[in-house]
Design an enzyme around this catalytic site. Structure first.
Site, short mmCIF file in Angstrom:
data_model
loop_
_atom_site.label_atom_id
_atom_site.label_comp_id
_atom_site.label_asym_id
_atom_site.label_seq_id
_atom_site.Cartn_x
_atom_site.Cartn_y
_atom_site.Cartn_z
N HIS A 17 0.84 -1.20 0.00
CA HIS A 17 0.00 0.00 0.00
C HIS A 17 0.88 1.26 0.00
O HIS A 17 0.63 2.21 -0.74
CB HIS A 17 -0.90 0.04 1.24
N LYS A 41 -18.57 -5.45 8.69
CA LYS A 41 -17.32 -6.23 8.65
C LYS A 41 -16.35 -5.71 9.69
O LYS A 41 -15.76 -4.64 9.53
CB LYS A 41 -16.71 -6.11 7.24
N ARG A 90 -2.11 -6.32 -8.17
CA ARG A 90 -1.00 -7.22 -7.82
C ARG A 90 -0.79 -8.30 -8.87
O ARG A 90 0.32 -8.73 -9.12
CB ARG A 90 -1.28 -7.89 -6.47
N SER A 127 -3.22 -7.76 3.10
CA SER A 127 -3.44 -7.53 4.53
C SER A 127 -3.92 -8.81 5.20
O SER A 127 -3.49 -9.14 6.31
CB SER A 127 -4.48 -6.42 4.74
O1 PNS Z 1 -9.12 -2.95 0.52
P1 PNS Z 1 -10.37 -3.49 -0.12
O2 PNS Z 1 -11.26 -4.12 0.93
O3 PNS Z 1 -10.10 -4.39 -1.27
O4 PNS Z 1 -11.16 -2.20 -0.69
C1 PNS Z 1 -12.37 -2.36 -1.41
C2 PNS Z 1 -13.10 -1.01 -1.59
C3 PNS Z 1 -13.28 -0.33 -0.26
C4 PNS Z 1 -12.25 -0.11 -2.48
C5 PNS Z 1 -14.44 -1.31 -2.28
O5 PNS Z 1 -15.10 -2.34 -1.60
C6 PNS Z 1 -15.38 -0.11 -2.32
O6 PNS Z 1 -15.17 0.80 -3.11
N1 PNS Z 1 -16.39 -0.10 -1.42
C7 PNS Z 1 -17.31 1.00 -1.29
C8 PNS Z 1 -18.74 0.61 -1.70
C9 PNS Z 1 -18.93 0.77 -3.20
O7 PNS Z 1 -18.73 1.84 -3.75
N2 PNS Z 1 -19.28 -0.35 -3.85
C10 PNS Z 1 -19.49 -0.40 -5.28
C11 PNS Z 1 -18.20 -0.76 -5.99
S1 PNS Z 1 -18.48 -0.90 -7.73
#
Ligand code: PNS
Length: 159
Positions: A17, A41, A90, A127
Site C-alpha cells: 500500500h 465487517k 497485484r 493484509s
Molecule cells: O481494501 P479493499 O477491501 O479491497 O477495498 C475495497 C473497496 C473499499 C475499495 C471497495 O469495496 C469499495 O469501493 N467499497 C465501497 C462501496 C462501493 O462503492 N461499492 C461499489 C463498488 S463498484
C-alpha cells in the site's frame, strides 16, 4: 488540480500500500487515502487505529491526506471533488474484479479509475495473509511499515 483517491480497508496497511501511496502522490496534485467504514465487517484494527497508522506512514507526503468514507465510493468522490480512483493491481487475478468495479463506478458517475501495477517484490502481499501469518507466529516484519508492525504485534498480544 487533480485529486485522486486510494480507497481500501487497510486492515492493516502494508508496504505494498505504502509503495502505491508514494507513487500516486508523485502523479497527482492531491491524494486522499480513504478507509471504508463497513459496520458489517469487523476488522482486526478499529477504523481509528487504521487512520492513525495511515497518517503516520504518509506523513512524508504533504499532498496526501487520510479520511474515511461509508456508502458508495462514487458518492464520496463526488462530494469531495475527486475525479480519479487509483487501485494497485497485484496480479491478473485482481484484474477481473477491479475492472468490474471500475466499469460500474464509471457508469454511476464520470469518475475514472487508474490502475497501477504493484512493484514485483510486493505482488504477493495482502493484509489478510499478513494477519494470518502473524497470528501463527510467522515473521511479517518486512511486509509492514515499522509503525504498523509494532501496532500489529501489540494487537495480537492483547487479543
Ligand atoms: O481494501 P479493499 O477491501 O479491497 O477495498 C475495497 C473497496 C473499499 C475499495 C471497495 O469495496 C469499495 O469501493 N467499497 C465501497 C462501496 C462501493 O462503492 N461499492 C461499489 C463498488 S463498484
Amino acid at each position: 488540480m487533480t485529486h485522486a483517491v486510494c480507497p481500501g480497508s487497510f486492515d492493516p496497511p502494508t508496504v505494498g500500500h505504502l509503495d502505491i501511496f508514494g507513487r500516486v502522490a508523485a502523479l497527482f496534485d492531491r491524494v486522499t487515502v480513504a478507509v471504508l467504514v463497513n459496520p458489517a465487517k469487523k476488522g482486526l484494527f478499529q477504523v481509528d487505529e487504521r487512520l492513525q497508522m495511515l497518517r503516520e506512514i504518509t506523513a512524508g507526503w504533504p499532498n496526501v491526506t487520510v479520511d474515511t468514507f461509508s456508502g458508495l465510493l462514487v458518492d464520496y468522490c463526488s462530494a469531495q471533488g475527486i475525479g480519479v480512483i487509483v487501485k494497485g493491481l497485484r496480479a491478473v487475478s485482481d484484474f477481473d474484479y477491479e475492472l468490474q468495479m471500475a466499469q460500474m463506478n464509471a457508469g454511476l458517475t464520470q469518475v475514472e479509475t487508474v490502475f497501477l501495477p504493484t512493484a514485483p517484490g510486493y505482488s504477493f502481499i495482502s493484509s489478510s495473509l499478513v494477519k494470518q501469518v502473524a497470528t501463527y507466529g510467522g515473521d511479517v516484519s518486512h511486509l509492514l511499515p515499522p509503525v504498523v508492525f509494532t501496532a500489529l504485534q501489540a494487537k495480537l498480544a492483547s487479543s
